[in-house]
Design a protein around this motif. Structure first.
Motif, PDB file in Angstrom:
ATOM      1  N   ASP A   1       5.928  -0.202   8.261  1.00 55.39           N
ATOM      2  CA  ASP A   1       4.866   0.352   8.163  1.00 55.39           C
ATOM      3  C   ASP A   1       5.216   1.872   8.260  1.00 55.39           C
ATOM      4  OD1 ASP A   1       2.843   1.837   8.488  1.00 55.39           O
ATOM      5  OD2 ASP A   1       1.409   0.448   9.532  1.00 55.39           O
ATOM      6  N   VAL A   2       6.121   2.409   7.087  1.00 50.26           N
ATOM      7  CA  VAL A   2       7.095   3.786   7.448  1.00 50.26           C
ATOM      8  C   VAL A   2       5.753   5.138   6.544  1.00 50.26           C
ATOM      9  CG1 VAL A   2       9.188   2.564   7.448  1.00 50.26           C
ATOM     10  CG2 VAL A   2       8.716   2.738   5.387  1.00 50.26           C
ATOM     11  N   ASN A   3       6.740   6.497   7.425  1.00 48.96           N
ATOM     12  CA  ASN A   3       6.309   6.922   6.567  1.00 48.96           C
ATOM     13  C   ASN A   3       6.824   8.094   5.591  1.00 48.96           C
ATOM     14  OD1 ASN A   3       3.285   6.939   7.117  1.00 48.96           O
ATOM     15  ND2 ASN A   3       3.645   8.188   9.010  1.00 48.96           N
TER      16      ASN A   3
ATOM     17  N   PRO B   1       3.415  15.536  -3.434  1.00 54.60           N
ATOM     18  CA  PRO B   1       2.765  14.877  -2.755  1.00 54.60           C
ATOM     19  C   PRO B   1       4.523  14.031  -2.390  1.00 54.60           C
ATOM     20  CG  PRO B   1       2.780  13.938  -4.048  1.00 54.60           C
ATOM     21  CD  PRO B   1       2.306  15.132  -5.063  1.00 54.60           C
ATOM     22  N   LEU B   2       5.116  15.235  -1.199  1.00 49.75           N
ATOM     23  CA  LEU B   2       6.828  14.702  -1.108  1.00 49.75           C
ATOM     24  C   LEU B   2       6.477  13.686   0.821  1.00 49.75           C
ATOM     25  CD1 LEU B   2       8.276  18.054  -0.869  1.00 49.75           C
ATOM     26  CD2 LEU B   2       8.061  16.465  -2.758  1.00 49.75           C
ATOM     27  N   GLN B   3       5.447  13.548   1.089  1.00 53.17           N
ATOM     28  CA  GLN B   3       5.238  12.798   2.264  1.00 53.17           C
ATOM     29  C   GLN B   3       3.961  11.451   1.618  1.00 53.17           C
ATOM     30  OE1 GLN B   3       4.317  16.156   3.346  1.00 53.17           O
ATOM     31  NE2 GLN B   3       6.598  16.414   2.994  1.00 53.17           N
ATOM     32  N   TRP B   4       4.457  10.016   2.440  1.00 50.36           N
ATOM     33  CA  TRP B   4       3.997   9.231   1.492  1.00 50.36           C
ATOM     34  C   TRP B   4       4.202   8.005   2.634  1.00 50.36           C
ATOM     35  CZ3 TRP B   4       2.466   8.086  -3.006  1.00 50.36           C
ATOM     36  CH2 TRP B   4       2.973   9.306  -4.601  1.00 50.36           C
TER      37      TRP B   4
ATOM     38  N   THR C   1       0.570  -1.597   0.115  1.00 49.94           N
ATOM     39  CA  THR C   1      -0.176   0.279  -0.272  1.00 49.94           C
ATOM     40  C   THR C   1       1.110   1.496   0.060  1.00 49.94           C
ATOM     41  OG1 THR C   1      -1.520  -1.034   0.995  1.00 49.94           O
ATOM     42  CG2 THR C   1      -1.725   0.875   1.239  1.00 49.94           C
ATOM     43  N   ILE C   2       0.659   2.268  -1.230  1.00 47.30           N
ATOM     44  CA  ILE C   2       1.406   3.299  -0.967  1.00 47.30           C
ATOM     45  C   ILE C   2       0.811   4.855  -1.530  1.00 47.30           C
ATOM     46  CG2 ILE C   2       3.628   4.381  -2.282  1.00 47.30           C
ATOM     47  CD1 ILE C   2       4.423   1.980  -3.718  1.00 47.30           C
ATOM     48  N   THR C   3       0.529   5.267  -0.328  1.00 46.76           N
ATOM     49  CA  THR C   3      -0.443   6.326   0.388  1.00 46.76           C
ATOM     50  C   THR C   3       0.160   7.904  -0.260  1.00 46.76           C
ATOM     51  OG1 THR C   3      -1.721   4.486   1.249  1.00 46.76           O
ATOM     52  CG2 THR C   3      -2.817   6.899   0.868  1.00 46.76           C
ATOM     53  N   PRO C   4      -0.176   8.787  -0.489  1.00 44.52           N
ATOM     54  CA  PRO C   4       0.287  10.344  -0.516  1.00 44.52           C
ATOM     55  C   PRO C   4      -0.475  10.805   0.526  1.00 44.52           C
ATOM     56  CG  PRO C   4      -1.276  10.333  -1.925  1.00 44.52           C
ATOM     57  CD  PRO C   4      -1.051   8.597  -1.868  1.00 44.52           C
ATOM     58  N   LEU C   5       0.496  11.120   1.588  1.00 45.91           N
ATOM     59  CA  LEU C   5      -0.018  11.794   2.938  1.00 45.91           C
ATOM     60  C   LEU C   5      -0.332  13.016   3.199  1.00 45.91           C
ATOM     61  CD1 LEU C   5       2.392   9.838   5.161  1.00 45.91           C
ATOM     62  CD2 LEU C   5       0.274   9.073   4.679  1.00 45.91           C
ATOM     63  N   ASP C   6       0.592  14.263   2.177  1.00 53.18           N
ATOM     64  CA  ASP C   6       0.586  15.445   1.760  1.00 53.18           C
ATOM     65  C   ASP C   6       1.234  15.970   0.559  1.00 53.18           C
ATOM     66  OD1 ASP C   6      -0.645  18.000   3.373  1.00 53.18           O
ATOM     67  OD2 ASP C   6       1.380  18.562   4.414  1.00 53.18           O
ATOM     68  N   GLU C   7       0.652  17.097   0.342  1.00 54.08           N
ATOM     69  CA  GLU C   7       1.017  18.084  -1.422  1.00 54.08           C
ATOM     70  C   GLU C   7       2.016  18.753  -0.587  1.00 54.08           C
ATOM     71  OE1 GLU C   7      -1.623  18.508  -3.673  1.00 54.08           O
ATOM     72  OE2 GLU C   7      -1.551  16.758  -4.993  1.00 54.08           O
ATOM     73  N   THR C   8       3.259  18.856  -1.256  1.00 52.42           N
ATOM     74  CA  THR C   8       3.687  20.082  -0.913  1.00 52.42           C
ATOM     75  C   THR C   8       3.683  21.434  -2.362  1.00 52.42           C
ATOM     76  OG1 THR C   8       5.429  19.369   0.651  1.00 52.42           O
ATOM     77  CG2 THR C   8       5.892  21.196  -0.219  1.00 52.42           C
ATOM     78  N   VAL C   9       3.563  22.449  -2.196  1.00 52.38           N
ATOM     79  CA  VAL C   9       3.430  23.571  -3.616  1.00 52.38           C
ATOM     80  C   VAL C   9       4.910  24.058  -3.585  1.00 52.38           C
ATOM     81  CG1 VAL C   9       3.416  25.235  -4.520  1.00 52.38           C
ATOM     82  CG2 VAL C   9       1.376  24.793  -2.691  1.00 52.38           C
ATOM     83  N   LEU C  10       5.659  22.762  -4.318  1.00 54.95           N
ATOM     84  CA  LEU C  10       6.983  23.250  -5.160  1.00 54.95           C
ATOM     85  C   LEU C  10       7.117  25.257  -5.299  1.00 54.95           C
ATOM     86  CD1 LEU C  10       8.293  20.264  -7.092  1.00 54.95           C
ATOM     87  CD2 LEU C  10       7.873  20.885  -4.138  1.00 54.95           C
TER      88      LEU C  10
ATOM     89  N   THR D   1      12.590   7.561   6.675  1.00 55.38           N
ATOM     90  CA  THR D   1      11.514   6.787   6.984  1.00 55.38           C
ATOM     91  C   THR D   1      11.244   7.177   8.171  1.00 55.38           C
ATOM     92  OG1 THR D   1      12.610   4.531   7.151  1.00 55.38           O
ATOM     93  CG2 THR D   1      11.152   5.682   4.708  1.00 55.38           C
ATOM     94  N   THR D   2      10.612   7.139   9.203  1.00 59.40           N
ATOM     95  CA  THR D   2       9.748   7.551  10.111  1.00 59.40           C
ATOM     96  C   THR D   2       8.356   5.840  10.508  1.00 59.40           C
ATOM     97  OG1 THR D   2       7.756   8.851  10.663  1.00 59.40           O
ATOM     98  CG2 THR D   2      10.569   9.417  11.517  1.00 59.40           C
TER      99      THR D   2
END
Length: 373
Positions: free
Chosen positions: A333-335, A320-323, A304-313, A358-359
């Motif tokens: 199970d990492v972010n 999405p830079l956080q996954w 399962t690969i899921t984007p967590l948040d979007e960043t405006v470059l 990753t955490t």
């Protein structure tokens, strides 16, 4: 003055030939398969032209080492990736990424100035607050870029990766630009890995989109980075290298992909990818590699690969830079978190790429590559 004129002329010719080649690639494809902007370039560079007959990627053609470290010019693409997560003596972290990309504009197989091969290479160094990057482009057939097998060497202008044997290792990456330089020695600390089914890696669950692959997940890296103001930094750490080749790396409806390589610990590395499509569900696949030689193929149902948040470059893109990455049957199970958010590479083939941490179940590090945004 003569030297400057010659160099300028050479650069001008390379740029002209690059534009002509990319236009040819565009004209050989269906306009309906493209979208606007940078995604055009990604699309027509990575989709096989319909009126050209390149070698197909087939499951009954296994990868064989060291033979398949050589070029495969009958295929449309060949792509080398090298990632390294390194630290200096003060504990400062750097990401190093080098790519060497070959793409053929047609299937003629001609040589010299008529060669259809185009070579694109880029080098990037990332720290937590700075990025150094540069790209080189060269026409095939005239000695400006190419490969030798015995001994192994890839080069473009004065950039090269070389070793003394038939494989890339022990290898030396030597890159010099006007603003920075890299000299890194790389040793294997584990086995080569043949992903998928003997190197055949499907990228779509319904269409015959696939590539052949070789990876080196366990690398020890040491050397020097020459950064701003001629400051030389000694670094060491871990690396990862892959070779991928095929004909048409994108399906007609594919928007791009999200790719993550993570060194979970000294003995295990995971590579996972998610292909994104316009009117279909995404498709995920990957490889879990152990230093003792065990290799496990991961299918869509495993990951399962899921984007967590979007960043405006800085360029206005929303990326999405956080996954979240989960492989439940292996307790993963990492972010992810990017070391530096300035990851977008405004090159001929534009995409985002940079080092990550990753955490979660694993406090680890690696690299992320994002295309099609």
């Amino acid at each position: 003055m003569k030297v400057k004129i010659k160099r300028t002329t050479k650069i001008f010719l390379v740029v002209v030939m690059t534009v002509v080649t990319l236009v040819a690639l565009y004209l050989n494809n269906s306009p309906q398969s493209f979208v606007s902007g940078e995604e055009d370039e990604l699309s027509y560079a990575l989709r096989a032209p319909r009126d050209q007959i390149f070698e197909p990627v087939l499951p009954d053609s296994p990868v064989i080492l060291p033979r398949d470290f050589a070029f495969h010019n009958k295929f449309q693409h060949g792509w080398w990736h090298f990632f390294a997560n390194v630290k200096d003596q003060k504990g400062n972290e750097y990401g190093v990424q080098w790519s060497y990309f070959r793409v053929a504009s047609n299937d003629s197989g001609m040589s010299g100035w008529l060669s259809p091969q185009l070579f694109i290479s880029h080098i990037v160094i990332s720290s937590k607050d700075q990025v150094w990057r540069e790209q080189r482009v060269a026409r095939g057939g005239i000695g400006q870029a190419g490969m030798t097998v015995k001994p192994f060497k890839l080069w473009i202008d004065n950039w090269y990766w070389r070793s003394l044997g038939k494989t890339p290792f022990p290898g030396l990456l030597d890159v010099k630009t006007d603003n920075f330089a890299i000299s890194l020695k790389t040793l294997t600390k584990g086995p080569f890995v043949i992903p998928g089914d003997r190197g055949y890696v499907p990228k779509h669950d319904l269409l015959p989109i696939a590539s052949h692959n070789i990876t080196s997940p366990f690398l020890e890296v040491r050397g020097e980075l020459k950064l701003a103001n001629n400051k030389v930094v000694s670094v060491s750490g871990q690396g990862w290298m892959s070779k991928e080749w095929g004909s048409g790396l994108l399906a007609e409806s594919q928007k791009g992909w999200d790719w993550f390589v993570v060194h979970l610990d000294n003995d295990m590395t995971i590579s996972v990818s998610r292909s994104r499509h316009e009117k279909q569900l995404s498709y995920s696949f990957g490889t879990l590699s152990s230093n003792d030689g065990k290799v496990e193929r991961l299918d869509d149902s495993d990951i399962t690969i899921t984007p967590l948040d979007e960043t405006v470059l800085r360029n206005g893109k929303r990326v999405p830079l956080q996954w979240s990455i989960k492989v439940p049957k292996h307790g993963i199970d990492v972010n992810t978190q990017a070391l530096n958010n300035d990851i977008w590479l405004p090159f001929i083939i534009p995409y985002g790429e940079g080092p990550i941490k990753t955490t979660g179940t694993h406090q680890a590090f690696g690299f992320m590559q994002l295309t099609g945004y």
